[in-house]
Design a protein around this motif. Structure first.
Motif, PDB file in Angstrom:
ATOM      1  N   UNK A   1      -4.103  -5.387  -3.082  1.00 35.53           N
ATOM      2  CA  UNK A   1      -5.165  -6.345  -3.358  1.00 35.53           C
ATOM      3  C   UNK A   1      -4.799  -7.762  -2.962  1.00 35.53           C
ATOM      4  N   UNK A   2      -3.671  -7.921  -2.284  1.00 40.89           N
ATOM      5  CA  UNK A   2      -3.234  -9.249  -1.848  1.00 40.89           C
ATOM      6  C   UNK A   2      -4.130  -9.748  -0.718  1.00 40.89           C
TER       7      UNK A   2
ATOM      8  N   UNK B   1      -4.619  -8.954   8.241  1.00 38.73           N
ATOM      9  CA  UNK B   1      -3.579  -9.735   8.916  1.00 38.73           C
ATOM     10  C   UNK B   1      -2.247  -9.659   8.170  1.00 38.73           C
ATOM     11  N   UNK B   2      -2.251  -9.043   6.979  1.00 36.32           N
ATOM     12  CA  UNK B   2      -1.014  -8.866   6.222  1.00 36.32           C
ATOM     13  C   UNK B   2      -0.496  -7.449   6.410  1.00 36.32           C
ATOM     14  N   UNK B   3       0.578  -7.103   5.736  1.00 24.63           N
ATOM     15  CA  UNK B   3       1.134  -5.751   5.811  1.00 24.63           C
ATOM     16  C   UNK B   3       0.259  -4.824   4.977  1.00 24.63           C
ATOM     17  N   UNK B   4      -0.471  -3.964   5.637  1.00 23.73           N
ATOM     18  CA  UNK B   4      -1.449  -3.117   4.959  1.00 23.73           C
ATOM     19  C   UNK B   4      -0.818  -2.195   3.918  1.00 23.73           C
ATOM     20  N   UNK B   5       0.335  -1.616   4.231  1.00 26.54           N
ATOM     21  CA  UNK B   5       0.958  -0.641   3.338  1.00 26.54           C
ATOM     22  C   UNK B   5       1.605  -1.262   2.108  1.00 26.54           C
ATOM     23  N   UNK B   6       2.022  -2.528   2.196  1.00 28.00           N
ATOM     24  CA  UNK B   6       2.764  -3.113   1.086  1.00 28.00           C
ATOM     25  C   UNK B   6       2.129  -4.359   0.472  1.00 28.00           C
TER      26      UNK B   6
ATOM     27  N   UNK C   1       6.024 -10.665   3.601  1.00 22.00           N
ATOM     28  CA  UNK C   1       6.828 -11.784   3.105  1.00 22.00           C
ATOM     29  C   UNK C   1       8.057 -11.320   2.341  1.00 22.00           C
ATOM     30  N   UNK C   2       7.946 -10.196   1.629  1.00 23.68           N
ATOM     31  CA  UNK C   2       9.085  -9.754   0.807  1.00 23.68           C
ATOM     32  C   UNK C   2      10.275  -9.293   1.654  1.00 23.68           C
TER      33      UNK C   2
END
Length: 385
Positions: free
Chosen positions: A138-139, A128-133, A247-248
Motif C-alpha cells: 500500500x506504499x 514506479x516503486x518495487x511492486x513486490x515489496x 529503499x530498504x
C-alpha cells in the motif's frame, strides 16, 4: 569531443489539459521545437514518458508521435525511467548525437495525468516503486516521501517549518514562468496553515500532478552553418547512474548516492567544479527530495540541506539559486516530461542571460541534478545528469 548542441526548444503550459489528448499535447511541443531549430529534420525521436500505458492506455508512444508529427520512417522509441524518463530520453539523444550515428535528434517528454482521476492515478504512480515489496503493502510515492521526511526531521532536529523555504522559493520563482501551473507567491503563514497530506508532508511539500509536453532538438555544431542565427546551448557534460529500486535495499535511505555519482561525472566531463555552478535544478516532487539532492551533490553537508532553503541560499540572489522557473512545485509535475522541461527551462535561462535581458537571469547555471548554463564566447553551456 564532438560538441552536442541544443538548436531548438518547445513546451506547452503545464496544467490540467482536459480537452487535449496525449498526441496533440506532444505535437504542440514538437512543432515549436522544430520551428525554433530552423526546421531541422530529426532522424531519431526519443520520447520520455512514465505512465501513458497506465493512464492513457497507450504504449508505443514513440511510433505514435513520429507518425502524428509527420516524421514517419525515422527511428522512434519510448524511454521509461519513472520520474527520470525525460532526463533519460535526453541522455539517449545526447549519446546518439555524440556517437555520430544520428545527426539530428528530437527529444520529447510528455505526460497526460488527467486521462485518469483519483485512486487510479495513485495506483499508476505506485508502479514506479518495487511492486513486490513496497507497492503491495500500500506504499505510494507520497507516503514514502513522508516517511523519509519524518526520519530526516527526527535525525537532524528539523523544526516543523524547516522545509517551508523550498515551497516559498519555488512559488516566488514560478510567478515569472508563463508556462507554470501556479504563478502566485506564498507567505510563510500560508505554508504553516496548509493541509496535511501525509504527516509531516503538507500540500506545499509536494508537486501537483499535471499534464504537459516539452521538446528539444539536438545536433552537432559542425553540422550547422557558421552563420547560424539562433543562439546555441552546448551540452558540456552528461551522465547517469542508478540505485536499488526498493529503499530498504539501500545502505542509507537518506542519501542519494546516484545523484552524487552522476553529478560528479557530468561536472568532470564539463571540466568544472561545484563552485562554478551558477544555478541548480533539483527534482523537487517532494521537499525532502530537494534537500537530499542538495546534500548528495555537495552543496550542503548531510542533514543540513534544508538550511539552504531556510536561510535563502537557494533564492535567485542566493548562493546557489534553485527551482529558478518554479521547479516542479510551482510549474507542476508532468511525470516523465519533467526532465525535458528542466532542460528547456535551463536553455531558456541561458539564452536570457546571454542576451542580457534581465539581471534576474545573469550568471545563472542549471540541471535536474546538475545542469549548467553559463555565457561564454557567444555560446552557452549545459551540463546534465
Amino acid at each position: 569531443m564532438t560538441d552536442v548542441v541544443i538548436a531548438g526548444i518547445g513546451q506547452t503550459e503545464v496544467g490540467e489539459h482536459w480537452e487535449i489528448g496525449l498526441r496533440d499535447l506532444a505535437y504542440d511541443a514538437i512543432h515549436a521545437a522544430i520551428q525554433d531549430a530552423g526546421g531541422l529534420k530529426p532522424q531519431a525521436l526519443f520520447v520520455g514518458n512514465m505512465l501513458a500505458p497506465n493512464l492513457s492506455h497507450q504504449a508505443h508512444v514513440g511510433a505514435l508521435l513520429a507518425d502524428y508529427a509527420g516524421l514517419g520512417g525515422i527511428e522512434a522509441v519510448t524511454v521509461e525511467a519513472a520520474g527520470a524518463s525525460g532526463g533519460a530520453a535526453l541522455r539517449q539523444g545526447y549519446l546518439a548525437i555524440a556517437s555520430g550515428m544520428v545527426d539530428v535528434a528530437l527529444i520529447v517528454g510528455v505526460e497526460k495525468f488527467t486521462d485518469m482521476v483519483g485512486s487510479e492515478v495513485d495506483e499508476a504512480l505506485a508502479t514506479t516503486s518495487d511492486s513486490d515489496f513496497e507497492a503491495v503493502q500500500g506504499m505510494t510515492p507520497t507516503s514514502q516521501a513522508a516517511l523519509l521526511m519524518k526520519r530526516y526531521m527526527h535525525e537532524n532536529d528539523v523544526p516543523a517549518d524547516g522545509f517551508a523555504g523550498f515551497a516559498l522559493t519555488a512559488h516566488a520563482n514560478g510567478v515569472a514562468n508563463k508556462n507554470a501551473m501556479f504563478r502566485k507567491a506564498i507567505k510563510p503563514e500560508t505554508y504553516a496553515k496548509a493541509e496535511m497530506v501525509s504527516e509531516p508532508l503538507n500540500m506545499f511539500d509536494m508537486a501537483p500532478n499535471a499534464d504537459g509536453a516539452a521538446a528539444l532538438v539536438l545536433t552537432r555544431r559542425d553540422l550547422l552553418p557558421s552563420n547560424w542565427k539562433s543562439q546555441l546551448v552546448k551540452i558540456a557534460g552528461s551522465a547517469a547512474s542508478s540505485d536499488t529500486l526498493a529503499l530498504h535495499d539501500r545502505k542509507d535511505m537518506l542519501y542519494f548516492d546516484t545523484a552524487q555519482l552522476s553529478a560528479g561525472k557530468a561536472m568532470k566531463q564539463a571540466g568544472i567544479v561545484l563552485g562554478q555552478i551558477n544555478f541548480f535544478e533539483y527534482h523537487d516532487m517532494f521537499s525532502i527530495y530537494a534537500a537530499l539532492q542538495l546534500e548528495a551533490v555537495g552543496f550542503a553537508i548531510k542533514g543540513k540541506g534544508w538550511k539552504l532553503a531556510a536561510d535563502g541560499s537557494i533564492g535567485l540572489k542566493g548562493k546557489i539559486p534553485c527551482a529558478t522557473m518554479g521547479g516542479m512545485k510551482a510549474r507542476g509535475f508532468p511525470g516523465g516530461a519533467s526532465g525535458v522541461y528542466q532542460a528547456v527551462e535551463a536553455v531558456a535561462t541561458a539564452k536570457r542571460a546571454g542576451r542580457g535581458e534581465s539581471s534576474r537571469w545573469r550568471n545563472l547555471w542549471a540541471d535536474p541534478v546538475a545542469r549548467r548554463a553559463s555565457r561564454h564566447g557567444g555560446q552557452s553551456y549545459l551540463a546534465k545528469t
